[in-house]
Design a protein around this motif. Structure first.
Motif, PDB file in Angstrom:
ATOM      1  N   PRO A  78      30.334  37.342  45.166  1.00 52.55           N
ATOM      2  CA  PRO A  78      29.163  38.065  44.650  1.00 52.55           C
ATOM      3  C   PRO A  78      29.534  39.313  43.849  1.00 52.55           C
ATOM      4  O   PRO A  78      28.802  39.704  42.939  1.00 52.55           O
ATOM      5  CB  PRO A  78      28.400  38.424  45.928  1.00 52.55           C
ATOM      6  CG  PRO A  78      28.729  37.314  46.871  1.00 52.55           C
ATOM      7  CD  PRO A  78      30.181  37.005  46.598  1.00 52.55           C
ATOM      8  N   LYS A  79      30.673  39.943  44.167  1.00 48.14           N
ATOM      9  CA  LYS A  79      31.134  41.104  43.386  1.00 48.14           C
ATOM     10  C   LYS A  79      31.736  40.693  42.052  1.00 48.14           C
ATOM     11  O   LYS A  79      31.626  41.415  41.059  1.00 48.14           O
ATOM     12  CB  LYS A  79      32.215  41.873  44.160  1.00 48.14           C
ATOM     13  CG  LYS A  79      31.787  42.540  45.443  1.00 48.14           C
ATOM     14  CD  LYS A  79      32.990  43.277  46.033  1.00 48.14           C
ATOM     15  CE  LYS A  79      32.663  43.949  47.346  1.00 48.14           C
ATOM     16  NZ  LYS A  79      33.858  44.652  47.903  1.00 48.14           N
ATOM     17  N   LEU A  80      32.388  39.531  42.044  1.00 42.49           N
ATOM     18  CA  LEU A  80      33.211  39.151  40.891  1.00 42.49           C
ATOM     19  C   LEU A  80      32.529  38.190  39.930  1.00 42.49           C
ATOM     20  O   LEU A  80      32.839  38.188  38.738  1.00 42.49           O
ATOM     21  CB  LEU A  80      34.516  38.505  41.377  1.00 42.49           C
ATOM     22  CG  LEU A  80      35.444  39.391  42.209  1.00 42.49           C
ATOM     23  CD1 LEU A  80      36.596  38.572  42.763  1.00 42.49           C
ATOM     24  CD2 LEU A  80      35.969  40.551  41.362  1.00 42.49           C
ATOM     25  N   GLN A  81      31.643  37.344  40.450  1.00 45.10           N
ATOM     26  CA  GLN A  81      31.017  36.285  39.647  1.00 45.10           C
ATOM     27  C   GLN A  81      32.085  35.443  38.938  1.00 45.10           C
ATOM     28  O   GLN A  81      32.003  35.169  37.746  1.00 45.10           O
ATOM     29  CB  GLN A  81      30.035  36.878  38.631  1.00 45.10           C
ATOM     30  CG  GLN A  81      28.881  37.635  39.257  1.00 45.10           C
ATOM     31  CD  GLN A  81      27.915  38.165  38.240  1.00 45.10           C
ATOM     32  OE1 GLN A  81      27.248  37.385  37.561  1.00 45.10           O
ATOM     33  NE2 GLN A  81      27.835  39.484  38.097  1.00 45.10           N
ATOM     34  N   ALA A  82      33.085  35.031  39.713  1.00 42.86           N
ATOM     35  CA  ALA A  82      34.192  34.246  39.164  1.00 42.86           C
ATOM     36  C   ALA A  82      34.037  32.749  39.414  1.00 42.86           C
ATOM     37  O   ALA A  82      34.759  31.949  38.822  1.00 42.86           O
ATOM     38  CB  ALA A  82      35.515  34.721  39.784  1.00 42.86           C
ATOM     39  N   ILE A  83      33.097  32.383  40.289  1.00 38.87           N
ATOM     40  CA  ILE A  83      32.936  30.985  40.701  1.00 38.87           C
ATOM     41  C   ILE A  83      31.640  30.422  40.130  1.00 38.87           C
ATOM     42  O   ILE A  83      30.582  31.051  40.237  1.00 38.87           O
ATOM     43  CB  ILE A  83      32.889  30.864  42.240  1.00 38.87           C
ATOM     44  CG1 ILE A  83      34.025  31.653  42.893  1.00 38.87           C
ATOM     45  CG2 ILE A  83      32.878  29.400  42.662  1.00 38.87           C
ATOM     46  CD1 ILE A  83      35.396  31.148  42.651  1.00 38.87           C
ATOM     47  N   LYS A 132      33.993  39.720  36.593  1.00 36.47           N
ATOM     48  CA  LYS A 132      34.566  41.069  36.694  1.00 36.47           C
ATOM     49  C   LYS A 132      36.075  41.043  36.967  1.00 36.47           C
ATOM     50  O   LYS A 132      36.606  40.133  37.597  1.00 36.47           O
ATOM     51  CB  LYS A 132      33.879  41.847  37.826  1.00 36.47           C
ATOM     52  CG  LYS A 132      32.357  41.854  37.775  1.00 36.47           C
ATOM     53  CD  LYS A 132      31.810  42.486  36.509  1.00 36.47           C
ATOM     54  CE  LYS A 132      30.312  42.721  36.599  1.00 36.47           C
ATOM     55  NZ  LYS A 132      29.534  41.488  36.852  1.00 36.47           N
ATOM     56  N   ASN A 133      36.723  42.091  36.506  1.00 38.22           N
ATOM     57  CA  ASN A 133      38.118  42.345  36.810  1.00 38.22           C
ATOM     58  C   ASN A 133      38.185  42.997  38.194  1.00 38.22           C
ATOM     59  O   ASN A 133      37.615  44.074  38.397  1.00 38.22           O
ATOM     60  CB  ASN A 133      38.696  43.291  35.748  1.00 38.22           C
ATOM     61  CG  ASN A 133      40.103  43.748  36.054  1.00 38.22           C
ATOM     62  OD1 ASN A 133      40.764  43.237  36.952  1.00 38.22           O
ATOM     63  ND2 ASN A 133      40.569  44.738  35.303  1.00 38.22           N
ATOM     64  N   PRO A 134      38.869  42.390  39.175  1.00 39.69           N
ATOM     65  CA  PRO A 134      38.881  42.983  40.525  1.00 39.69           C
ATOM     66  C   PRO A 134      39.558  44.342  40.595  1.00 39.69           C
ATOM     67  O   PRO A 134      39.339  45.085  41.559  1.00 39.69           O
ATOM     68  CB  PRO A 134      39.650  41.940  41.355  1.00 39.69           C
ATOM     69  CG  PRO A 134      40.408  41.125  40.373  1.00 39.69           C
ATOM     70  CD  PRO A 134      39.590  41.111  39.122  1.00 39.69           C
ATOM     71  N   TRP A 135      40.336  44.702  39.597  1.00 43.96           N
ATOM     72  CA  TRP A 135      40.949  46.027  39.561  1.00 43.96           C
ATOM     73  C   TRP A 135      39.954  47.094  39.117  1.00 43.96           C
ATOM     74  O   TRP A 135      40.164  48.283  39.366  1.00 43.96           O
ATOM     75  CB  TRP A 135      42.137  46.033  38.601  1.00 43.96           C
ATOM     76  CG  TRP A 135      43.262  45.156  39.032  1.00 43.96           C
ATOM     77  CD1 TRP A 135      43.428  43.828  38.756  1.00 43.96           C
ATOM     78  CD2 TRP A 135      44.369  45.529  39.843  1.00 43.96           C
ATOM     79  NE1 TRP A 135      44.575  43.361  39.339  1.00 43.96           N
ATOM     80  CE2 TRP A 135      45.181  44.390  40.017  1.00 43.96           C
ATOM     81  CE3 TRP A 135      44.765  46.735  40.443  1.00 43.96           C
ATOM     82  CZ2 TRP A 135      46.361  44.402  40.759  1.00 43.96           C
ATOM     83  CZ3 TRP A 135      45.947  46.753  41.184  1.00 43.96           C
ATOM     84  CH2 TRP A 135      46.726  45.601  41.332  1.00 43.96           C
ATOM     85  N   ASP A 136      38.894  46.676  38.456  1.00 41.78           N
ATOM     86  CA  ASP A 136      37.880  47.599  37.953  1.00 41.78           C
ATOM     87  C   ASP A 136      36.603  46.798  37.727  1.00 41.78           C
ATOM     88  O   ASP A 136      36.464  46.095  36.724  1.00 41.78           O
ATOM     89  CB  ASP A 136      38.346  48.236  36.640  1.00 41.78           C
ATOM     90  CG  ASP A 136      37.330  49.230  36.077  1.00 41.78           C
ATOM     91  OD1 ASP A 136      36.208  49.328  36.621  1.00 41.78           O
ATOM     92  OD2 ASP A 136      37.652  49.893  35.068  1.00 41.78           O
ATOM     93  N   LEU A 137      35.666  46.899  38.667  1.00 41.32           N
ATOM     94  CA  LEU A 137      34.461  46.081  38.620  1.00 41.32           C
ATOM     95  C   LEU A 137      33.515  46.486  37.492  1.00 41.32           C
ATOM     96  O   LEU A 137      32.517  45.803  37.250  1.00 41.32           O
ATOM     97  CB  LEU A 137      33.736  46.137  39.967  1.00 41.32           C
ATOM     98  CG  LEU A 137      34.513  45.532  41.140  1.00 41.32           C
ATOM     99  CD1 LEU A 137      33.745  45.714  42.444  1.00 41.32           C
ATOM    100  CD2 LEU A 137      34.819  44.065  40.898  1.00 41.32           C
ATOM    101  N   ASN A 138      33.839  47.574  36.807  1.00 41.49           N
ATOM    102  CA  ASN A 138      33.053  47.956  35.630  1.00 41.49           C
ATOM    103  C   ASN A 138      33.583  47.282  34.358  1.00 41.49           C
ATOM    104  O   ASN A 138      33.027  47.470  33.277  1.00 41.49           O
ATOM    105  CB  ASN A 138      33.082  49.476  35.435  1.00 41.49           C
ATOM    106  CG  ASN A 138      32.371  50.205  36.558  1.00 41.49           C
ATOM    107  OD1 ASN A 138      31.261  49.815  36.955  1.00 41.49           O
ATOM    108  ND2 ASN A 138      32.990  51.242  37.099  1.00 41.49           N
ATOM    109  N   GLN A 139      34.647  46.504  34.519  1.00 43.71           N
ATOM    110  CA  GLN A 139      35.305  45.875  33.375  1.00 43.71           C
ATOM    111  C   GLN A 139      35.249  44.355  33.526  1.00 43.71           C
ATOM    112  O   GLN A 139      35.402  43.824  34.616  1.00 43.71           O
ATOM    113  CB  GLN A 139      36.759  46.348  33.310  1.00 43.71           C
ATOM    114  CG  GLN A 139      37.528  45.924  32.081  1.00 43.71           C
ATOM    115  CD  GLN A 139      38.962  46.442  32.132  1.00 43.71           C
ATOM    116  OE1 GLN A 139      39.722  46.112  33.038  1.00 43.71           O
ATOM    117  NE2 GLN A 139      39.323  47.271  31.163  1.00 43.71           N
ATOM    118  N   GLY A 140      35.049  43.650  32.413  1.00 45.50           N
ATOM    119  CA  GLY A 140      35.091  42.194  32.456  1.00 45.50           C
ATOM    120  C   GLY A 140      36.510  41.701  32.707  1.00 45.50           C
ATOM    121  O   GLY A 140      37.490  42.408  32.495  1.00 45.50           O
ATOM    122  N   ALA A 141      36.612  40.438  33.145  1.00 47.66           N
ATOM    123  CA  ALA A 141      37.907  39.852  33.489  1.00 47.66           C
ATOM    124  C   ALA A 141      38.652  39.332  32.282  1.00 47.66           C
ATOM    125  O   ALA A 141      39.760  38.824  32.419  1.00 47.66           O
ATOM    126  CB  ALA A 141      37.711  38.721  34.497  1.00 47.66           C
TER     127      ALA A 141
END
Length: 548
Positions: free
Chosen positions: A144-149, A245-254
């Motif tokens: 839910p934090k990352l929206q990677a799936i 999201k980039n897990p190193w910075d959730l304000n940044q896209g992956a």
């Protein structure tokens, strides 16, 4: 077969039956400005009937829409003149750390390497079912934090995991990927699950068979737990469900387009992932998310069952924590496939204990010195690390005969052909992004690329292939900042392999990355040098805060 939109079909039938001169002389006068041409009134007059005849030909083709599996009769050949394959047989040597034990804190498994998880499975310290459930729970907790799936393939995963445990109990061990969970970019077809290509227009799309890569990983014993985000139609990190999201910075896209593969692997939602690259879609998210990504030689890995963006540029490769892991995964993926006529058979040999002291290494000094990004300092330091290993680094330059904008015509024309029905039906308007840099806009404007210019761009590409071969053939590895568009454009056009490896964190705690480039079908030298570098550094072991 694809289905043509009903409105498009009616429009085509009416125009086809009408047979009138739909293209006027005024149309031709205005259109020539698009192509940078200027014809006389007499020449324009003689063109009119021909162009209308052409238009009827286009209409007749559109009445028989093509299936996604149909490729052009013209196929891309990346081999330079006189190129010779190695005659050595494939030899895969891998030394595992047999001392690996289950951690006291089970959460640490999230950041174990594939190689170490493999030992735990083989020695029955953990079952595939337990490991699969562990990663499925991490997906539930953190995605839910990352929206990677995009899709969780839980039912399929548990069936496969139970099967792997049963086989191991009966003495049947398939190899290093036996029972190891993973995720695949949602450009790859998986039977019984949607293959959305990250796009609203295709979010209910199903295929009746698996992509060849999925089949190969099934055979190797790997357990697919999720289909990961591709930016919409392989563009960026924005998809129909949001922004990964980039897990190193959730304000940044992956970064994209293998955004989900980069983000999920970095955050420990999967031990490894499969990505695709046409123009940076493995190396860019590997850089952004601080993982290791291998872009294989064009034609090394079958693309059957994968969405096409460019028939002559698409590649499929592994994204993982280390070069060692990429080697284990690649060994299960590569090879000739009868279903993909553009796959090229070539041997692959790798030894993770090997230090090839005779490697000839070059580097693009100009790119390192002109790099104004936050990666600069870390990348200059890693060059010193490589020198400290005993290697001499020789300055090299890219061929001067490069035309980046001209070559972009190739990608856009081929993407436009693959997604022609999306544009003809008007469905391109359903894509999330519609601005100037969007995939939707790129597909629509591809209709204005002349066939002559597409072929001319490919003729220039042939010269580029020969020129770059002359540049790299005197070396085993070339080093470049990952974030350099010139080398990215050139090497994706020529089809050369690349390995992106982490080089640390910048002042904002964002990962930085170096790319190793190799000769065609020389992935082993990239992987062996990458393994050696990573044995002397710990950048690939860093993990993002908040996902422990």
């Amino acid at each position: 077969m694809k289905k043509l939109g009903i409105l498009s079909l009616i429009f085509i039938l009416l125009n086809f039956a009408c047979g009138k001169q739909r293209i006027t002389k005024s149309d031709i006068r205005h259109a020539q400005n698009i192509f940078g041409m200027e014809f006389t009134p007499s020449q324009i007059s003689t063109m009119q009937e021909y162009l209308n005849s052409n238009l009827q030909g286009y209409d007749s083709m559109r009445l028989s829409p093509l299936g996604f599996e149909v490729i052009p009769a013209m196929t891309f050949d990346p081999l330079p003149m006189g190129f010779e394959f190695s005659e050595s047989p494939s030899v895969f040597e891998f030394e595992f750390n047999e001392d690996i034990r289950m951690p006291e804190d089970k959460n640490e498994l999230a950041f174990y390497s594939v190689a170490d998880l493999s030992v735990l499975i083989k020695t029955k310290q953990i079952s595939s079912v337990e490991l699969t459930e562990f990663f499925l729970e991490r997906i539930r907790k953190f995605d839910p934090k990352l929206q990677a799936i995009i899709t969780i393939t839980k039912e399929r995963a548990m069936v496969q995991a139970r099967k792997m445990d049963e086989e191991l109990a009966n003495g049947n061990y398939r190899g290093p990927l036996h029972g190891i969970p993973y995720g695949a970019k949602d450009l790859l077809a998986v039977k019984d699950y949607p293959t959305t290509w990250g796009s609203e227009a295709y979010k209910n799309q199903y295929f009746d068979e698996n992509a060849t890569v999925i089949e190969k990983l099934d055979k190797a014993g790997a357990v697919l737990v999720s289909k990961l985000v591709s930016g919409s139609l392989a563009r960026g990190d924005v998809w129909f469900g949001g922004k990964t999201k980039n897990p190193w910075d959730l304000n940044q896209g992956a970064s994209g387009s293998s955004a989900g593969s980069g983000s999920a692997t970095a955050a420990g939602l999967v031990p490894f992932a499969i990505g695709t690259e046409t123009l940076g879609s493995i190396t860019s998210p590997s850089n952004r998310n601080g993982i290791t990504g291998l872009r294989p030689t064009y034609g090394r890995v079958s693309r059957y069952g994968a969405m096409t963006l460019s028939w002559s540029m698409d590649k499929i490769g592994p994204m993982a924590r280390s070069a060692e892991d990429c080697a284990l995964i690649f060994e299960a993926m590569y090879g000739k496939d009868a279903k993909d006529m553009m796959t090229i058979p070539a041997p692959f040999s790798y030894d993770n204990t090997k230090q090839n002291e005779n490697l000839k290494i070059g580097y693009f000094k100009e790119f390192f010195e002109e790099d104004s990004s936050s990666s600069r300092d870390n990348n200059l330091e890693i060059l010193d690390e490589i020198r400290a290993l005993g290697y001499e680094l020789t300055e090299v330059e890219l061929p001067k005969t490069i035309y980046p904008r001209a070559f972009d015509v190739i990608l856009r024309a081929e993407a436009g052909a693959f997604f022609d029905e999306l544009v003809l039906s008007g469905s391109s308007a359903s894509l999330v992004e519609q601005g100037e840099s969007s995939r939707a806009n790129s597909l629509r404007q591809s209709r204005f690329i002349p066939a002559v210019e597409y072929l001319q761009a490919n003729r220039h590409r042939r010269l580029l292939i020969e020129d770059f071969h002359q540049t790299i053939s005197g070396f085993d590895v070339l080093l470049t900042p990952t974030r350099n568009f010139k080398q990215l454009m050139v090497t994706n056009l020529t089809g050369h392999p690349a390995l992106a490896i982490p080089t640390g964190l910048d002042s904002a705690n964002h990962p930085t990355s170096l790319t190793l480039l190799g000769n065609l079908f020389d992935e082993e030298k990239l992987l062996e040098l990458g393994t050696l570098i990573q044995s002397k550094t710990d950048f690939h072991k860093k993990t993002p805060h908040g996902f422990e």
